[in-house]
Design an enzyme around this catalytic site. Structure first.
Site: not given
Length: 432
Positions: A258, A261, A326-327, A362, A421
């Site tokens: 990770q 990235h 996220e993960h 991924d 109504h």
């Protein structure tokens, strides 16, 4: 990696900082607002100006769209190995997506009204594929592949080009295989604005999907309502929650995966084991020395990596829910595995056990890797197949159902002061 434990004086402060909420910076908000306004006024001219300014490429409006000839050349340039990997990934994506699509249903309520829902795919969606140094082939599949499985008829992709005006051939091939019939060589907030608002060259879409940098995410946030938005995914992040049963070699590898990235990535190791924490740190030094993106990894480790020693796994689970990663890689003794797994409510995706790697999620496993970041997992989930479907509710009534419904509708109409109504139903009931 900075490591903290209960005995540290700043431990509570660190835990508080890990309870995150996504809030845009004022500077980014203003820049993006100006870009959106510019694209809304000048359209293609603004897009070509931003391409020159940010991507250092001179484009005419007629050159924004990738041509069929470029697609043919890209497909010819892609190796058979990559083509096989794309096919395998799409197979799993379609399998996962088809099993999570919503289906039409109908029934009868207490007053005899026939009610139900209908789910139809969006007719035109846009997907954003980030550029940068890494050609994100998998992101093309993890967005377009879901739209394809849901039956979206028009899949439009935007992705920034290089200074030579070209887009990576592998990305173009993946987009084609994932059903993108229109691909434009633009990126940034201006690309999101073009998808949402439309220009002379790009017809507007109904919904936008895909990750991006802070400017892309902010553009999606500001345009929400003008167009539908999937979620607000930013820089990649991972948290490993582990006890002494975790393999430190595997844990270090996931953290480094990770970290590569980019410098905005966030990595965290939360564990009950001091021995594991020390072993992982040693493994990170060993493995990072051999990585091609070593300088990027080092910057992440120095600035955005944290280790936290917790007294027990329940405390670790509470921290994970506050952080909303996220993960989340969960590696704990099998006797505690299901209990801890059940207690995690905010992670974008969870990878359970020593052999479950984020990289497989991924690239290949099937669920989309476009997931909530920055703490937004408390409110958002990752991309799902049903996000590519529009929902419409359906109500059918006969006179008997109208009669049974009238007392209740009349009561609501009186209390809310909405005479018309109540009358709209009473007229039907009293019709001879």
């Amino acid at each position: 990696m900075k490591v903290f434990s209960e005995t540290d004086i700043h431990y509570d402060e660190i835990l508080a900082q890990m309870n995150r909420r996504f809030l845009p910076s004022g500077e980014v908000r203003d820049i993006v607002a100006d870009i959106i306004d510019d694209v809304s006024r000048r359209g293609d001219e603004a897009l070509t100006d931003y391409a020159r300014r940010f991507d250092h490429v001179v484009l005419e409006p007629s050159a924004l769209r990738i041509t069929p000839e470029e697609m043919q050349a890209a497909c010819a340039a892609v190796s058979e190995e990559v083509k096989e990997a794309v096919e395998a990934s799409l197979h799993n994506i379609h399998y996962f997506a088809r099993n999570s699509l919503r289906t039409d249903w109908s029934g009868v309520n207490a007053q005899g009204c026939k009610v139900g829902e209908r789910f139809v795919p969006y007719d035109r969606i846009g997907i954003y594929i980030p550029g940068g140094k890494a050609p994100l082939v998998s992101t093309a599949l993890m967005t377009g592949g879901f739209a394809q499985a849901a039956g979206v008829s028009q899949i439009v992709a935007v992705t920034p080009c290089g200074a030579d005006g070209k887009v990576n051939a592998n990305v173009l091939y993946a987009l084609q295989e994932a059903g993108a019939a229109e691909i434009y060589r633009i990126g940034g907030a201006q690309a999101v604005a073009a998808l949402a608002l439309g220009t002379a060259s790009i017809a507007p879409v109904r919904k936008i999907f895909g990750p991006g940098n802070r400017f892309v995410v902010e553009a999606k946030r500001q345009l929400m309502g003008t167009v539908a938005i999937d979620l607000l995914p930013g820089p990649s992040e991972v948290m490993v929650l582990a006890d002494a049963t975790a393999n430190p070699v595997f844990v270090a590898a996931d953290l480094l995966a990770q970290a590569e990235h980019g410098p905005d990535s966030v990595i965290a190791l939360v564990t009950t084991s001091e021995t594991l924490m020390e072993s992982v740190q040693n493994e990170i030094k060993i493995q990072s020395a051999t990585l091609s993106r070593g300088s990027i990894v080092k910057a992440v480790l120095d600035e955005h990596a944290v280790g936290v020693l917790v007294p027990d796994l329940k405390a670790g689970a509470r921290l994970a829910n506050s952080f909303a990663p996220e993960h989340l890689v969960l590696i704990v003794d099998q006797a505690a595995e299901e209990e801890i797994l059940d207690s995690i409510a905010t992670a974008g995706a969870i990878y359970v056990g020593n052999y479950s790697t984020v990289a497989c999620g991924d690239f290949l496993a099937g669920p989309s890797h476009t997931l909530p970041t920055g703490g937004s997992g408390k409110s958002f989930s990752g991309i799902r197949a049903d996000q590519f479907q529009r929902r419409t509710s359906i109500v059918r009534m006969d006179k008997a159902a109208a009669e049974r419904s009238l007392p209740y509708v009349s009561a609501f109409a009186r209390v809310e002061g909405l005479d018309a109504h109540g009358r709209s139903l009473a007229l039907r009931v009293n019709d001879q």
